[in-house]
Design a protein around this motif. Structure first.
Motif, short mmCIF file in Angstrom:
data_model
loop_
_atom_site.label_atom_id
_atom_site.label_comp_id
_atom_site.label_asym_id
_atom_site.label_seq_id
_atom_site.Cartn_x
_atom_site.Cartn_y
_atom_site.Cartn_z
N SER A 83 34.46 47.72 42.67
CA SER A 83 33.23 47.26 43.31
C SER A 83 33.45 45.89 43.96
N LEU A 91 27.67 50.41 37.45
CA LEU A 91 26.76 51.18 38.30
C LEU A 91 27.53 51.91 39.41
N ILE A 92 28.51 51.22 39.98
CA ILE A 92 29.30 51.82 41.05
C ILE A 92 30.08 53.03 40.53
N TRP A 95 27.79 56.00 40.20
CA TRP A 95 27.44 56.57 41.50
C TRP A 95 28.61 57.38 42.08
N TYR A 96 29.81 56.82 41.99
CA TYR A 96 30.98 57.53 42.53
C TYR A 96 31.25 58.81 41.74
N LEU A 98 29.11 60.60 40.05
CA LEU A 98 28.07 61.57 40.36
C LEU A 98 28.39 62.32 41.65
N GLN A 99 28.84 61.58 42.66
CA GLN A 99 29.20 62.23 43.93
C GLN A 99 30.40 63.16 43.75
#
Length: 389
Positions: A83, A91-92, A95-96, A98-99
């Motif tokens: 990040s 958090l990053i 998010w990554y 999850l994608q």
């Protein structure tokens, strides 16, 4: 063996520990669990290979399927850039991941279960599972609980992961106790690790001489946790007796030269042999020649290699380091206090006098009933079914 017809489930395993090019044996015990489950269910692996600042994109998912490292299991290697914003790495990473997970679902379909291995992967899996409405199970292997190595941020993520997971599976009762002592809550159930019974199985031991062959297999690092220094101290005492013995050390690591120098400067230098890193079949060969396997560790959450020793019918002298207390008994070995060279020496004296009394085939059979892929697969299937039903 469970003879009932069971529905094949789709299981996605997520783990930070997994065999890779840099470390082909990292998390090999995780792979054994996945291999066992794959005999009854459709499985794939997402290996979190971690931060990679060289990436030309925020994250990358690479398929690795036909490789000796993956052993026929469909495996995605997941990496992501660090990040650029301070204090946002957690958090990053969520998010990554999850994608990346959604990409896997697009390609391979929605799984029935997300089964994470070890708490860092468990945290990401728990968050993604919650957002995706997919039940999450976490198998816990980490010695960080017993060794008091968890930071406040670690405890924060573990607490969330365990609360969101449907079931948390420590691999030993000692590990479960260590987790609970940290004030962590979850739906706990102990499921041990798997022993590859296609490699580690009973063969009749044939003695060709009067040498007692002791065997140690494990990582050679400079930490005190593996207990090698204490083992050498115990063997120096044994060298003062009239017993004829040798110690074979199988394994490698950053501490190998350190231990080789230690032995070279000791009175046991002619009795200790370093063999370096060996393949699983080669390790099985060492078990076949060994009269006794010795585990001198200070802390272990399980000790797969000790279970492998038992699977070959080899008696064990182990310290009370955590994992072995669940499965070492009077039929297969002796337990002594950890971190105590005198206790280890006395254990060596006691067990070498009792070696002729062990039933090697019984040792192997009991190990099969506890650790075989078939047994662990069936136990995990019951847990999967319970979570889904």
């Amino acid at each position: 063996m469970n003879n009932q017809v069971q529905k094949e489930l789709k299981i996605v395993f997520f783990t930070n520990w997994y065999p890779n090019k840099k470390n082909p044996v990292e998390g090999i015990f995780v792979q054994e669990i996945i291999k066992a489950v794959s005999k009854s269910h459709s499985v794939l692996v997402i290996h979190n290979a971690g931060v990679d600042p060289t990436l030309d994109r925020p994250w990358k998912l690479e398929l690795q399927e036909n490789s000796p490292l993956t052993r026929g299991i469909k495996t995605y290697r997941f990496r992501f850039r660090p990040s650029p914003i301070p204090k946002t790495s957690l958090l990053i990473s969520i998010w990554y991941f999850l994608q990346a997970f959604r990409k896997v679902v697009q390609i391979d379909g929605r799984p029935d279960i997300l089964h994470a291995q070890v708490y860092p992967a468990g945290f990401l899996a728990a968050i993604v599972g919650k957002l995706s409405r997919i039940p999450v199970i976490i198998t816990e292997h980490s010695s960080a609980f017993a060794r008091d190595l968890l930071s406040r941020s670690n405890l924060f993520t573990v607490r969330i992961a365990y609360r969101l997971a449907k079931v948390v599976l420590p691999v030993s009762s000692a590990l479960q106790d260590a987790i609970i002592q940290k004030g962590l809550q979850g739906n706990f159930q102990i499921i041990p690790n798997v022993v590859d019974d296609s490699v580690f199985y009973y063969l009749v031991k044939k003695k060709t001489d009067n040498i007692l062959r002791f065997l140690y297999v494990g990582l050679l690092d400079r930490s005190e946790n593996k207990g090698l220094k204490i083992l050498f101290q115990a063997l120096e005492k044994l060298a003062e007796t009239d017993q004829n013995w040798q110690l074979d050390i199988v394994g490698d690591g950053p501490g190998r030269e350190y231990y080789q120098r230690m032995v070279a400067e000791s009175p046991i230098k002619k009795c200790v042999y370093f063999h370096g890193l060996q393949t699983k079949p080669e390790i099985a060969g060492f078990f076949g020649k060994a009269d006794l396997f010795v585990l001198p560790s200070i802390k272990e959450t399980f000790s797969v290699v000790t279970a492998e020793a038992l699977a070959t019918g080899t008696p064990v002298l182990a310290t009370k380091c955590g994992g072995p207390e669940d499965f070492i008994n009077e039929n297969n070995g002796i337990l002594v206090e950890a971190g105590d060279a005198q206790a280890l020496y006395e254990g060596l004296l006691k067990i070498t006098k009792a070696l002729d009394g062990f039933d090697h085939s019984l040792i192997a059979e009991e190990a099969y009933q506890r650790f075989s892929p078939e047994v662990i697969r069936d136990e995990l299937t019951k847990i999967y079914d319970g979570v889904l039903n």
